[in-house]
Motif scaffolding. Structure first.
Motif, short mmCIF file in Angstrom:
data_model
loop_
_atom_site.label_atom_id
_atom_site.label_comp_id
_atom_site.label_asym_id
_atom_site.label_seq_id
_atom_site.Cartn_x
_atom_site.Cartn_y
_atom_site.Cartn_z
N LEU A 57 11.35 -6.48 -0.73
CA LEU A 57 12.19 -6.63 -1.91
C LEU A 57 13.35 -7.58 -1.63
O LEU A 57 13.64 -8.49 -2.41
N ALA A 58 14.00 -7.38 -0.49
CA ALA A 58 15.16 -8.20 -0.14
C ALA A 58 14.76 -9.64 0.18
O ALA A 58 15.37 -10.59 -0.33
N GLU A 59 13.73 -9.82 0.99
CA GLU A 59 13.31 -11.17 1.39
C GLU A 59 12.85 -12.01 0.21
O GLU A 59 13.08 -13.21 0.17
N ASN A 60 12.18 -11.37 -0.73
CA ASN A 60 11.61 -12.09 -1.87
C ASN A 60 12.54 -12.09 -3.09
O ASN A 60 12.18 -12.64 -4.13
N ARG A 61 13.68 -11.42 -2.94
CA ARG A 61 14.67 -11.35 -4.01
C ARG A 61 14.06 -10.91 -5.33
O ARG A 61 14.21 -11.55 -6.37
N ILE A 62 13.33 -9.78 -5.25
CA ILE A 62 12.68 -9.20 -6.43
C ILE A 62 13.19 -7.79 -6.63
O ILE A 62 13.69 -7.16 -5.70
N GLY A 63 13.01 -7.28 -7.84
CA GLY A 63 13.53 -5.96 -8.18
C GLY A 63 12.53 -4.84 -8.08
O GLY A 63 12.90 -3.67 -8.12
N ALA A 64 11.24 -5.16 -7.93
CA ALA A 64 10.21 -4.12 -7.86
C ALA A 64 8.99 -4.67 -7.15
O ALA A 64 8.73 -5.87 -7.18
N ILE A 65 8.25 -3.76 -6.54
CA ILE A 65 7.01 -4.10 -5.88
C ILE A 65 5.93 -3.14 -6.39
O ILE A 65 6.18 -1.93 -6.52
N VAL A 66 4.77 -3.69 -6.69
CA VAL A 66 3.68 -2.88 -7.22
C VAL A 66 2.92 -2.26 -6.06
O VAL A 66 2.59 -2.93 -5.08
N VAL A 67 2.64 -0.98 -6.18
CA VAL A 67 1.90 -0.25 -5.15
C VAL A 67 0.44 -0.17 -5.61
O VAL A 67 0.17 0.29 -6.72
N VAL A 68 -0.46 -0.67 -4.76
CA VAL A 68 -1.87 -0.73 -5.12
C VAL A 68 -2.73 -0.08 -4.04
O VAL A 68 -2.32 0.06 -2.89
N ASP A 69 -3.96 0.27 -4.45
CA ASP A 69 -4.94 0.74 -3.47
C ASP A 69 -5.75 -0.47 -3.00
O ASP A 69 -5.47 -1.61 -3.38
N MET A 126 0.85 -1.20 0.00
CA MET A 126 0.00 0.00 0.00
C MET A 126 0.88 1.25 0.00
O MET A 126 2.00 1.23 0.52
N PRO A 127 0.40 2.35 -0.55
CA PRO A 127 1.22 3.56 -0.65
C PRO A 127 1.61 4.19 0.69
O PRO A 127 2.63 4.87 0.78
N ASP A 128 0.84 3.93 1.74
CA ASP A 128 1.15 4.52 3.04
C ASP A 128 2.07 3.65 3.90
O ASP A 128 2.38 3.99 5.04
N ALA A 129 2.53 2.53 3.36
CA ALA A 129 3.45 1.65 4.09
C ALA A 129 4.82 2.32 4.19
O ALA A 129 5.21 3.10 3.31
N PRO A 130 5.56 2.03 5.25
CA PRO A 130 6.92 2.60 5.36
C PRO A 130 7.85 2.04 4.29
O PRO A 130 7.77 0.87 3.94
N ARG A 152 -5.97 -1.59 -7.68
CA ARG A 152 -5.66 -0.70 -8.80
C ARG A 152 -4.23 -0.20 -8.61
O ARG A 152 -3.84 0.19 -7.50
N VAL A 153 -3.45 -0.23 -9.67
CA VAL A 153 -2.05 0.18 -9.60
C VAL A 153 -1.99 1.70 -9.41
O VAL A 153 -2.54 2.45 -10.21
N VAL A 154 -1.31 2.11 -8.34
CA VAL A 154 -1.12 3.53 -8.08
C VAL A 154 0.35 3.93 -8.14
O VAL A 154 0.68 5.11 -8.08
N GLY A 155 1.23 2.93 -8.25
CA GLY A 155 2.65 3.21 -8.33
C GLY A 155 3.46 1.93 -8.44
O GLY A 155 2.91 0.83 -8.38
N ILE A 156 4.76 2.11 -8.58
CA ILE A 156 5.69 0.98 -8.56
C ILE A 156 6.96 1.48 -7.88
O ILE A 156 7.36 2.64 -8.05
N LEU A 157 7.56 0.61 -7.08
CA LEU A 157 8.77 0.95 -6.36
C LEU A 157 9.83 -0.09 -6.71
O LEU A 157 9.61 -1.28 -6.52
N SER A 158 10.95 0.38 -7.22
CA SER A 158 12.02 -0.54 -7.59
C SER A 158 13.15 -0.46 -6.57
O SER A 158 13.25 0.50 -5.80
#
Length: 143
Positions: free
Chosen positions: A30-42, A18-22, A46-52
């Protein structure tokens, strides 16, 4: 080959936040799941952002680790390029190359249904090229 075929092969599991998460929580995911990006949703997916991972490294590198206490929406990319299942792998490759990003959320009827990485695209493109090469060798051998 379409995006839908990649999603069908790899599954529709997408890690979201969620967008209000720290930002610290996003970095941990990202580190635990060994991924390069996480999708920010409401709340409606609905996609409201992406954080890499690049976004996190950039702000921590420039502003210091105290930025990890900020919310995800202060760092995420707000204008997200998405695709749908009917798009071809070539179309998605062009979007990724033009935008210089490595992940693209897959959206159907405005809601997140998957994510495609550059690794997924390359893997499927290589398999496609191998099939074409095999078919060409078979054709040549039969003539």
């Amino acid at each position: 080959m379409t995006v839908r075929s990649i999603i069908n092969a790899k599954g529709q599991d997408v890690l979201t936040i969620m967008p209000d998460a720290p930002l610290r929580e996003a970095a941990r995911l990202l580190a635990e799941n060994r991924i390069g990006a996480i999708v920010v949703v409401d709340g409606s997916r609905r996609v409201v952002g992406i954080l890499s991972e690049r976004d996190v490294v950039r702000v921590v590198g420039l502003d210091g680790p105290e930025r990890l206490e900020d919310t995800v929406d202060t760092v995420m990319t707000h204008k997200v390029v998405t695709c749908d299942g009917s798009e071809t792998v070539h179309q998605v490759m062009e979007k990724m190359t033009a935008g210089r990003f490595r992940h693209i959320p897959v959206v159907t009827a405005g809601r997140l249904v998957g994510i495609i990485s550059i690794g997924d695209v390359v893997k499927h493109r290589v398999a496609e090229m191998e099939r074409e090469s095999h078919a060409m060798r078979e054709y040549i051998m039969s003539t």
